[in-house]
Scaffold this motif. Structure first.
Motif, PDB file in Angstrom:
ATOM      1  N   ARG A 190       0.923  -1.373  -0.030  1.00 12.09           N
ATOM      2  CA  ARG A 190      -0.067  -0.027   0.101  1.00 12.09           C
ATOM      3  C   ARG A 190       0.853   1.201   0.042  1.00 12.09           C
ATOM      4  N   ARG A 191       1.876   1.064   0.419  1.00 16.41           N
ATOM      5  CA  ARG A 191       3.013   2.323   0.736  1.00 16.41           C
ATOM      6  C   ARG A 191       4.150   1.994   0.431  1.00 16.41           C
ATOM      7  N   GLY A 192       5.012   2.834  -0.190  1.00 13.55           N
ATOM      8  CA  GLY A 192       6.386   2.693  -0.562  1.00 13.55           C
ATOM      9  C   GLY A 192       6.786   2.039  -1.967  1.00 13.55           C
ATOM     10  N   HIS A 193       5.852   1.735  -2.747  1.00 12.83           N
ATOM     11  CA  HIS A 193       6.247   0.607  -3.901  1.00 12.83           C
ATOM     12  C   HIS A 193       7.187   1.446  -4.641  1.00 12.83           C
TER      13      HIS A 193
END
Length: 340
Positions: free
Chosen positions: A53-56
């Motif tokens: 969800r974050r930091g891809h």
């Protein structure tokens, strides 16, 4: 020398021989086979975990590309060419650095991370299922709000049937962009191919639009994306034809629609994917699409009924079948290339 010491020496020698033997095996596997095994591991990780969800990594690349755009933007093609070169070049060099890693274990691990970071098939399937669930629950507002996760159409006036069509078309096109194409370039060019393809495709999504701002600046990103997707899109179409029985469809009908309608789409690549899905699902895709202030009239593909909510889940099944087939072919191709 005591007997116990002789035994200890023999055991130590055998262990050393084993370690040497393992080293020889890894040496034969390296470098290409480690990358192929890493690709397979990355495919499994994507299937299990999907996108974070974050930091891809792709999101981080997008932010860097947007920051560079703010510095380089000009309403001219040369500015767009420079932007693409400065964004894609370093990413390709990063992938090339991975191919210079001598440790097979580390090289395989880096290949797995690269593969996982560029694939989006599991997330695509989950988004399709989420849209189906919202429409099945008659949550029209929720479905309209969710459509932005799949495409850039204006959903404010779309009714359930048009939301279903938009979802099926997006799943068809993105099965190529998010699954088949990165695997194809990974099999052809290893980690550099994986990373460079995802960078090109991301730039196309960011700036490759027909709009006053990007008509000239985004030309290079759009044209390069067209080029790198020519072969993967047609592989996607072929795999969708072969996978038609998975959704109770006819491979013969899917092939006929692909052959007759695939070239009618304004995109040289998306039409192949959408036509094959339309034939496999026995539905008609295409029609009027609204993107903000811009209205596009897309030619219809297929000769079946209009898509319904139930067809979303069928399209997800077909996309998953195409993804599994593409993954198998890509890993086999990478392994075969490593033996050479």
């Amino acid at each position: 020398m005591p007997i116990s010491s002789k035994r200890t020496d023999r055991l130590s020698s055998k262990r050393a021989d084993r370690r040497t033997g393992f080293g020889r095996v890894w040496g034969r596997c390296a470098p290409g086979r480690a990358e192929a095994v890493g690709m397979l591991a990355g495919i499994v990780v994507d299937a299990l975990l999907a996108d974070p969800r974050r930091g891809h990594p792709v999101a981080l690349f997008g932010r860097a590309a947007a920051a560079l755009e703010r510095r380089l933007y000009g309403d001219a093609r040369p500015a767009g060419v420079l932007h693409v070169g400065l964004c894609v070049g370093p990413v390709a060099l990063l992938g090339l650095a991975v191919t210079r890693v001598k440790s097979p274990v580390l090289r395989g691990a880096l290949s797995a991370v690269a593969t996982w970071s560029v694939l989006g098939g599991t997330t695509l399937g989950r988004e399709g299922v989420a849209m189906a669930e919202l429409l099945e629950a008659d949550d029209l507002a929720g479905a309209r709000g969710r459509l932005s996760h799949l495409c850039g159409r204006d959903p404010s006036l779309l009714e359930p049937a048009e939301l279903a069509r938009a979802t099926v078309e997006s799943i068809a096109e993105n099965t190529s962009d998010a699954v088949v194409a990165p695997l194809f370039w990974g099999a052809v060019a290893g980690v550099p191919g994986l990373l460079a393809y995802r960078a090109i495709n991301t730039l196309d999504a960011m700036v490759g639009h027909h709009s006053p701002r990007y008509e000239r600046f985004g030309w290079a990103a759009a044209r390069l994306d067209d080029v790198v997707n020519v072969v993967p899109a047609r592989i996607t179409g072929l795999l969708a034809v072969l996978g038609a029985p998975v959704v109770e469809g006819s491979a013969r009908r899917a092939a006929a629609v692909l052959r007759g309608d695939g070239h009618r789409h304004p995109s040289p690549n998306a039409g192949r994917c959408e036509a094959a899905f339309a034939g496999a699902l026995d539905v008609t895709l295409g029609g009027v699409n609204v993107y903000g202030d811009r209205v596009e009239h897309r030619p219809e593909m297929g000769d079946g009924r209009k898509p319904e909510t139930a067809d979303i889940r069928r399209s997800v099944r077909l996309a998953r079948a195409v993804g599994v087939a593409a993954a198998g072919l890509a890993v086999l191709a990478a392994l075969r290339g490593s033996r050479r």
